[in-house]
Scaffold this motif. Structure first.
Motif, PDB file in Angstrom:
ATOM      1  N   ALA A 102       0.871  -1.176   0.000  1.00  0.00           N
ATOM      2  CA  ALA A 102       0.000   0.000   0.000  1.00  0.00           C
ATOM      3  C   ALA A 102       0.907   1.225   0.000  1.00  0.00           C
ATOM      4  O   ALA A 102       1.997   1.206   0.579  1.00  0.00           O
ATOM      5  N   HIS A 103       0.440   2.294  -0.630  1.00  0.00           N
ATOM      6  CA  HIS A 103       1.269   3.483  -0.822  1.00  0.00           C
ATOM      7  C   HIS A 103       0.508   4.733  -0.415  1.00  0.00           C
ATOM      8  O   HIS A 103      -0.686   4.848  -0.671  1.00  0.00           O
ATOM      9  N   GLY A 104       1.211   5.653   0.225  1.00  0.00           N
ATOM     10  CA  GLY A 104       0.606   6.934   0.577  1.00  0.00           C
ATOM     11  C   GLY A 104       1.675   7.992   0.770  1.00  0.00           C
ATOM     12  O   GLY A 104       2.865   7.677   0.886  1.00  0.00           O
ATOM     13  N   PHE A 105       1.223   9.249   0.790  1.00  0.00           N
ATOM     14  CA  PHE A 105       2.162  10.337   1.055  1.00  0.00           C
ATOM     15  C   PHE A 105       1.416  11.527   1.628  1.00  0.00           C
ATOM     16  O   PHE A 105       0.204  11.662   1.477  1.00  0.00           O
ATOM     17  N   ILE A 106       2.176  12.393   2.308  1.00  0.00           N
ATOM     18  CA  ILE A 106       1.657  13.668   2.768  1.00  0.00           C
ATOM     19  C   ILE A 106       2.542  14.768   2.172  1.00  0.00           C
ATOM     20  O   ILE A 106       3.771  14.662   2.192  1.00  0.00           O
TER      21      ILE A 106
END
Length: 187
Positions: A122-126
């Protein structure tokens, strides 16, 4: 190109050589041979990229944790070309010895780093600055039917997001209401 290994063997950081002078700079942002050699030397599968995506975010926008299931699982090679972001990959492969573990890296327009995230993560960023622009190559096309999410602040994953005290986190309803890892569809 400098290849940086992470605590999860499948996740790699690519740091290109940047040649600069008083006129500006030049770098080779992607080289298929270098990419394949780095993966081959580590016993990792070689992907074929089929799509490039580009996002633009205000400071505090948090996107993720996103992934796609088979038959349209996606690997991603990600980078920031303007601004700054904290980028995260979470291992969601149930039979993996690193299941539920995460790796985070700061990607900036200045450091030019790229993060390789294969399918099964799973991938995410801020976005840590206004006007953050994020580019990524994917190994499969977007598929609404295969799209899934895990909530960004799942306590069992315990991602250490670099969130300033008064920063307003901006989320979509889809990301805010995403299930925890224990309830999510996995690989």
């Amino acid at each position: 190109m400098n290849i940086i290994e992470t605590k999860i063997k499948d996740l790699l950081i690519f740091e290109p050589r940047v040649f600069g002078d008083d006129r500006g700079w030049f770098m080779e942002s992607f080289n298929q041979q270098v990419f394949e050699q780095a993966l081959t030397e580590r016993g990792l599968d070689i992907p074929k990229f089929v799509q490039d995506n580009h996002s633009f975010s205000k400071k505090g926008v948090l996107r993720g944790l996103h992934y796609q299931l088979n038959p349209h699982a996606q690997g991603k090679l990600v980078r920031v070309v303007q601004g700054r972001a904290w980028d995260v990959a979470v291992d969601i492969r149930e039979n993996s010895s690193t299941f539920g573990e995460w790796v985070g890296v700061e990607l900036t327009a200045d450091n030019h780093k790229q993060f390789w995230i294969p399918a099964g993560f799973a991938h995410g960023f801020i976005a840590l600055e206004d006007n953050t622009q994020f580019l990524y190559k994917t190994t499969d096309y977007y598929s609404k039917e295969c799209e899934r999410s895990i909530v960004w602040n799942d306590e069992t994953i315990n991602i250490e997001w670099p969130i300033e005290k008064d920063l307003e986190i901006l989320l979509t309803d889809k990301d805010r209401l995403a299930p925890q890892l224990i309830q999510a569809d996995k690989f």
